[in-house]
Design a protein around this motif. Structure first.
Motif, PDB file in Angstrom:
ATOM      1  N   GLU A 170     -68.551  38.245 -41.305  1.00 25.25           N
ATOM      2  CA  GLU A 170     -67.220  38.833 -41.447  1.00 25.25           C
ATOM      3  C   GLU A 170     -66.168  38.052 -40.676  1.00 25.25           C
ATOM      4  O   GLU A 170     -65.049  37.849 -41.159  1.00 25.25           O
ATOM      5  CB  GLU A 170     -67.237  40.293 -40.972  1.00 25.25           C
ATOM      6  CG  GLU A 170     -68.040  41.239 -41.860  1.00 25.25           C
ATOM      7  CD  GLU A 170     -67.391  41.472 -43.214  1.00 25.25           C
ATOM      8  OE1 GLU A 170     -66.205  41.137 -43.380  1.00 25.25           O
ATOM      9  OE2 GLU A 170     -68.078  41.993 -44.117  1.00 25.25           O
ATOM     10  N   ALA A 171     -66.486  37.625 -39.455  1.00 25.69           N
ATOM     11  CA  ALA A 171     -65.493  36.941 -38.627  1.00 25.69           C
ATOM     12  C   ALA A 171     -65.029  35.634 -39.253  1.00 25.69           C
ATOM     13  O   ALA A 171     -63.878  35.217 -39.071  1.00 25.69           O
ATOM     14  CB  ALA A 171     -66.058  36.699 -37.234  1.00 25.69           C
ATOM     15  N   LEU A 172     -65.930  34.964 -39.975  1.00 25.24           N
ATOM     16  CA  LEU A 172     -65.588  33.698 -40.617  1.00 25.24           C
ATOM     17  C   LEU A 172     -65.215  33.847 -42.084  1.00 25.24           C
ATOM     18  O   LEU A 172     -64.687  32.909 -42.690  1.00 25.24           O
ATOM     19  CB  LEU A 172     -66.764  32.716 -40.497  1.00 25.24           C
ATOM     20  CG  LEU A 172     -67.188  32.332 -39.078  1.00 25.24           C
ATOM     21  CD1 LEU A 172     -68.392  31.393 -39.122  1.00 25.24           C
ATOM     22  CD2 LEU A 172     -66.027  31.673 -38.323  1.00 25.24           C
ATOM     23  N   GLY A 173     -65.530  35.010 -42.648  1.00 25.24           N
ATOM     24  CA  GLY A 173     -65.282  35.201 -44.066  1.00 25.24           C
ATOM     25  C   GLY A 173     -66.147  34.318 -44.939  1.00 25.24           C
ATOM     26  O   GLY A 173     -65.734  33.896 -46.020  1.00 25.24           O
TER      27      GLY A 173
END
Length: 512
Positions: free
Chosen positions: A231-234
């Motif tokens: 999620e943090a990097l997509g």
């Protein structure tokens, strides 16, 4: 407390009137303890000795003797209770074994003795007193005081029949461990096996490392990965299917001997020898080759067996297995001829080999290449015969895109798999370090994938970039920890050596 209290539970204590009634009784006893000023879950306890240490203190003490020994404080789970009027016995089990406690009304006092009525099998207690032997010679703590330190709200597995339902045992491993001493022994052995492997590798100058579980590419093996999202990097990620490519990057970086013992995740099926989540040892040695790895496997496995079991001979699947070196070395092509009567020279054409396998009743898919067909043949015709430790050498290049070619043997590479009991538990290469050849091999694998073969290894561009900076010649090894534990403990199912194996969720089972 009356006569010896038996457990009242059944396997896994399924929900129902009986189980819930017993639970309600135990909750009420916990309330009574609190009302009397006794916390059934106290924040801290005193423990001076394990049960085994107390038993050791009584070595040489005669039956019926109450020697002048230092007081002890022991703890553990109550696994048996016997009431005899003004004296009662508890059997208390800790991690080192079982020990009897004798509680006498005139010693512990009326209140403490009456409190035994609120005790159930499965509860944890602390007992303070003096080591002694009963008239029957039983090592015992003559209690001066006792406390309940954990009230169990559910009964343990039924005393005499234990826990036998396989799925319940594996889903609720805590009950399995509670009920079956042999299961506890298996996992103690597993821990000792892993520790012994580490010790031997450390002594040989290998550096233990940790590499990433979340990876951009699923490389190092032909397997379907589990997919997730960062999620943090997509960005999407996969759980690793191998330790190989990151460890080989460390050889590029300058380390000469590295190893990792870590979890691997492959989104595939279950079997007696497969679990989607398993533990692998992988190691790499610069300036070694697959011969170096074979010697290492022999020495480490036989040494671990001797250390942990006290012998290099074990029983597995009805056979006596002898791990003493040297192990048999057998060529892959020769093995097909010896055990399967299959001479590959007579079937030089891929289609001819496919038709021969089909004639023998083997599944030979139309999309399978020659190497895959050879693997199908070996799995059926050769592997079941490899009961004693055997290195199967020199594999088809199509099955081994990360191994060096074998000089003078067209289409083969320097690779072995180690077999015991009819199945493979270790795999090793003379590692391919030619970046141009490596890229070509990955392209061949890609072509096989496009032709319909899902069991191929795909390119990892960052690994190829690392390889172009130069990786020394090396030997590499992958060894399945779970399978080795199976072999050394005589367990024929991989789920019996994994504490919490995967199962279909209970809600899905109910829906179906």
């Amino acid at each position: 407390m009356g006569e010896e209290q038996d457990t009242q539970a059944v396997e896994g204590e399924p929900a129902g009137t009986g189980a819930e009634s017993l639970r309600a009784q135990r909750i009420e006893r916990a309330v009574q303890l609190r009302d009397a000023g006794h916390d059934p879950y106290p924040p801290r306890i005193e423990r001076t000795h394990s049960n085994a240490e107390v038993i050791g203190m009584l070595a040489g003490v005669e039956s019926g003797a109450e020697p002048d020994l230092d007081p002890v404080a022991v703890v553990g789970r109550v696994v048996a209770q016997r009431g005899m009027g003004r004296a009662s016995f508890l059997d208390v089990l800790d991690g080192s074994g079982r020990l009897q406690a004798l509680l006498r009304r005139n010693v512990v006092g009326d209140d403490a003795y009456e409190r035994l009525k609120l005790l159930d099998l499965g509860d944890f207690v602390a007992v303070q007193g003096t080591p002694m032997r009963t008239r029957t010679g039983e090592p015992t703590v003559g209690a001066t005081s006792w406390q309940l330190i954990t009230k169990a709200l559910r009964a343990p597995p039924e005393k005499f029949h234990g826990l036998t339902d396989v799925e319940t045992r594996q889903r609720q491993r805590y009950l399995d461990l509670m009920a079956n001493e042999e299961v506890r022994d298996t996992f103690r052995a597993r821990s000792r096996i892993v520790a012994a492997i580490r010790r031997r590798l450390d002594e040989r100058g290998y550096l233990e490392v940790e590499t990433s579980v979340l990876q951009e590419e699923a490389g190092g093996a032909a397997a379907r990965p589990f997919e997730t999202h960062f999620e943090a990097l997509g960005e999407d990620r996969v759980l690793r299917i191998s330790l190989e490519l990151h460890l080989k990057r460390l050889l590029v970086g300058g380390y000469e001997r590295v190893y990792e013992i870590g979890r691997i995740f492959r989104n595939e099926g279950f079997s007696q020898r497969h679990n989607p989540e398993f533990t692998m040892l992988e190691l790499y040695e610069a300036y070694g080759d697959y011969g170096t790895m074979a010697t290492l496997v022999e020495e480490v496995v036989s040494g671990v067996a001797q250390e942990v079991l006290g012998t290099t001979t074990v029983s597995f699947g009805g056979n006596e297995i002898d791990f003493r070196p040297p192990w048999r070395r057998l060529g892959y092509v020769e093995a097909l001829r010896e055990y399967g009567g299959l001479d590959l020279e007579e079937f030089g054409d891929t289609e001819a080999l496919r038709e021969e396998l089909r004639r023998r009743g083997l599944d030979a898919p139309s999309e399978a290449g020659r190497g895959k067909l050879m693997d199908i043949a070996a799995s059926d015709l050769v592997e079941p015969h490899l009961v004693q430790p055997t290195f199967l050498l020199d594999y088809p290049i199509e099955l081994s895109p990360l191994a060096k070619r074998k000089a003078g043997a067209e289409g083969l590479v320097e690779r072995f798999e180690a077999f015991v009991g009819g199945f493979e538990f270790a795999n090793a290469y003379s590692e391919l370090n030619d970046p141009v050849d490596q890229r070509d091999r990955f392209e061949t694998q890609r072509a096989l994938r496009l032709a319909g073969d899902d069991e191929v290894e795909l390119a990892d561009e960052d690994f190829l970039l690392a390889l172009e900076h130069g990786m020394p010649p090396a030997g590499g090894l992958g060894l399945g920890i779970d399978r080795l534990v199976m072999l050394l403990t005589g367990q024929t199912s991989i789920r019996e050596v994994i504490l919490f194996p995967q199962h279909r969720s209970l809600s899905r089972q109910d829906d179906e």
